[in-house]
Design an enzyme around this catalytic site. Structure first.
Site, PDB file in Angstrom:
ATOM      1  N   SER A 182      50.433  32.341  17.861  1.00 58.59           N
ATOM      2  CA  SER A 182      50.423  33.744  18.260  1.00 58.59           C
ATOM      3  C   SER A 182      51.138  34.666  17.286  1.00 58.59           C
ATOM      4  O   SER A 182      50.864  35.860  17.266  1.00 58.59           O
ATOM      5  CB  SER A 182      51.038  33.895  19.654  1.00 58.59           C
ATOM      6  N   HIS A 210      45.125  32.465  22.515  1.00 62.19           N
ATOM      7  CA  HIS A 210      44.628  33.482  21.578  1.00 62.19           C
ATOM      8  C   HIS A 210      43.268  33.119  21.001  1.00 62.19           C
ATOM      9  O   HIS A 210      42.754  33.842  20.149  1.00 62.19           O
ATOM     10  CB  HIS A 210      45.635  33.705  20.446  1.00 62.19           C
ATOM     11  N   LYS A 241      44.420  38.022  27.803  1.00 66.57           N
ATOM     12  CA  LYS A 241      44.300  38.568  26.443  1.00 66.57           C
ATOM     13  C   LYS A 241      42.848  39.016  26.223  1.00 66.57           C
ATOM     14  O   LYS A 241      42.478  40.070  26.721  1.00 66.57           O
ATOM     15  CB  LYS A 241      44.796  37.533  25.445  1.00 66.57           C
TER      16      LYS A 241
HETATM   17  C1  LIG Z   1      50.061  30.931  22.631  1.00 69.07           C
HETATM   18  C2  LIG Z   1      50.292  31.544  23.969  1.00 69.07           C
HETATM   19  N1  LIG Z   1      50.230  30.762  25.061  1.00 69.07           N
HETATM   20  C3  LIG Z   1      50.426  31.262  26.296  1.00 69.07           C
HETATM   21  C4  LIG Z   1      50.714  32.597  26.473  1.00 69.07           C
HETATM   22  C5  LIG Z   1      50.961  33.117  27.865  1.00 69.07           C
HETATM   23  O1  LIG Z   1      49.837  33.785  28.344  1.00 69.07           O
HETATM   24  P1  LIG Z   1      49.997  34.887  29.490  1.00 69.07           P
HETATM   25  O2  LIG Z   1      50.342  36.172  28.813  1.00 69.07           O
HETATM   26  O3  LIG Z   1      48.666  34.892  30.149  1.00 69.07           O
HETATM   27  O4  LIG Z   1      51.078  34.423  30.383  1.00 69.07           O
HETATM   28  C6  LIG Z   1      50.781  33.441  25.375  1.00 69.07           C
HETATM   29  C7  LIG Z   1      51.080  34.897  25.582  1.00 69.07           C
HETATM   30  O5  LIG Z   1      51.968  35.465  25.072  1.00 69.07           O
HETATM   31  C8  LIG Z   1      50.573  32.913  24.091  1.00 69.07           C
HETATM   32  O6  LIG Z   1      50.661  33.698  23.009  1.00 69.07           O
END
Ligand SMILES: Cc1ncc(COP(=O)(O)O)c(C=O)c1O
Length: 393
Positions: A182, A210, A241
């Site tokens: 991310s 992502h 997202k």
């Molecule tokens: C790689 C990754 N996994 C999981 C999440 C968590 O997702 P959510 O925003 O739906 O809780 C994020 C979000 O920041 C992320 O970047």
């Protein structure tokens, strides 16, 4: 007068201020769009994860309104008591079909999907082999599981192999990576890690937060992108997202999903989504299937903007996705660049420790399918000016 027992929190905040790491929350005045208003200032928005512009898509909006009209605003319970509505089940079936897995389970967020899955399928005698840049929700899930955590350097499959080959074969071993990282925008070493999992009989898991809606056919994610169907035991995705709404899911075998229904703590102990959320997510999956031009536009914009930043002389790291970091080094400089951009009408958030390493602070950009070329050019011009004014280029 009573002494404030939380005084140390203020001291910590003062220390963040001294390091240039303290951030005010920018407030979005209206809708989450490519051109938006934050803190009463109109900006080109390069900070959302709204890859396809679905947060304001008419079909999602209509689905949410219709679900609210007919089903109310809340589910009223956790899934395992009275909070499983037909719309939740329909979403899970649709996600399983989309991901080409036998089943799927929806969680309240991507965070709880990762944390709930990892913490419930492993115990204290087991092992987790994890890329050092995996998301915080994986790390928290791993800690909650009480399994032994073995971290390998980022994308270093050789190092992962050295770890795996020393682990006892009679224990459960999970290899886990983000599909897209991310903060750097590069891809996990998925094919090689699947080979490793196959060779040593490990469980293979990917967090495609992502990648969902971005990579693979119609946004099916990195498993589809790399042609690895049937080789990844646990696929996590987010609905928050590219899907534009809120939530997370795990896709996998029927036994895995049934097990999570019985053991994943966020599923058991936290109320399910309002029907509007589930209905909007269902509409989003339909949009992914019926409007592939959105993903094509996302990638066209990505190539245009990334090559523009590189031509200006910025260090954009190793990104292979619409997440393009502008790596600056010191946190105070990243925040200064972000602030200078904001002054020029561009919102790109500065990111420092602990989200990234101390010497790798950056401004993180994400373009979307809905940015126009003019908006992206305006952003590149602002980067040129701001980058020079803070001495980054
Ligand atoms: C790689 C990754 N996994 C999981 C999440 C968590 O997702 P959510 O925003 O739906 O809780 C994020 C979000 O920041 C992320 O970047």
């Amino acid at each position: 007068m009573r002494a404030d027992p939380l005084r140390y929190l203020t001291d910590d905040l003062d220390s963040l201020k001294a390091q240039g790491l303290y951030r005010h929350l920018r407030v979005l005045d209206g809708e989450q769009r490519a051109r938006a208003s934050f803190d009463r200032r109109a900006v080109v928005n390069l900070s959302s994860n709204n890859y396809l512009g679905l947060t304001t898509h008419p079909k999602l909006r209509e689905a949410a309104l219709e679900a609210t009209r007919t089903l109310g605003v809340g589910s009223g319970s956790v899934r395992t008591i009275a909070g499983t509505m037909d719309v939740h089940m329909r979403l899970e079936r649709r996600l399983a079909e989309f991901k080409q897995t036998p089943a799927a389970v929806v969680f309240q967020s991507g965070f709880t999907a990762n944390a709930g899955a990892v913490s419930s399928i492993l115990g204290k005698d087991d092992f987790i082999v994890s890329d050092e840049l995996n998301h915080a929700s994986i790390i928290d899930g791993a800690r909650l599981s009480r399994a032994t955590i073995k971290v390998f350097p980022h994308r270093d499959v050789k190092a992962a192999r050295a770890i795996v080959q020393d682990l006892p074969r009679d224990r459960r071993r999970l290899i886990i990576t983000d599909g897209v990282f991310s903060m750097d925008g590069d891809l996990g070493a998925l094919p090689e890690l699947c080979d490793l999992a196959d060779e040593f009989g490990c469980i293979m898991m990917v967090d495609d937060a992502h990648a969902s809606g971005v990579f693979g056919r119609n946004g099916r994610g990195t498993v589809d992108h790399f042609g690895l169907h049937g080789r990844v035991d646990i696929q996590v995705g987010t609905l928050s997202k590219a899907v534009g709404v809120l939530g997370g899911y795990v896709a996998g075998s029927a036994a895995l999903i049934e097990f999570l229904y019985h053991r994943a703590r966020p599923f058991l102990f936290s109320t399910s989504h309002p029907p509007a959320v589930a209905a909007a997510c269902l509409a989003a999956i339909d949009v992914l299937d019926s409007e592939p031009a959105l993903i094509e536009r996302l990638w066209d914009n990505t190539h245009f903007f990334k090559s523009g930043l590189q031509a200006l002389g910025f260090n954009t790291g190793v990104s292979e996705s619409p997440i393009t970091p502008v790596i600056v080094g010191e946190a105070s400089r990243a925040m200064a660049l972000s602030d200078a951009l904001f002054e020029q009408g561009v919102f790109a958030q500065g990111i420092g420790f602990p989200t990234v390493a101390r010497d790798k602070a950056r401004v993180r950009t994400i373009v979307t399918a809905t940015h126009t070329r003019d908006e992206l050019q305006l952003a590149l011009d602002a980067f040129a000016k701001a980058g020079r004014s803070v001495g980054v280029i």
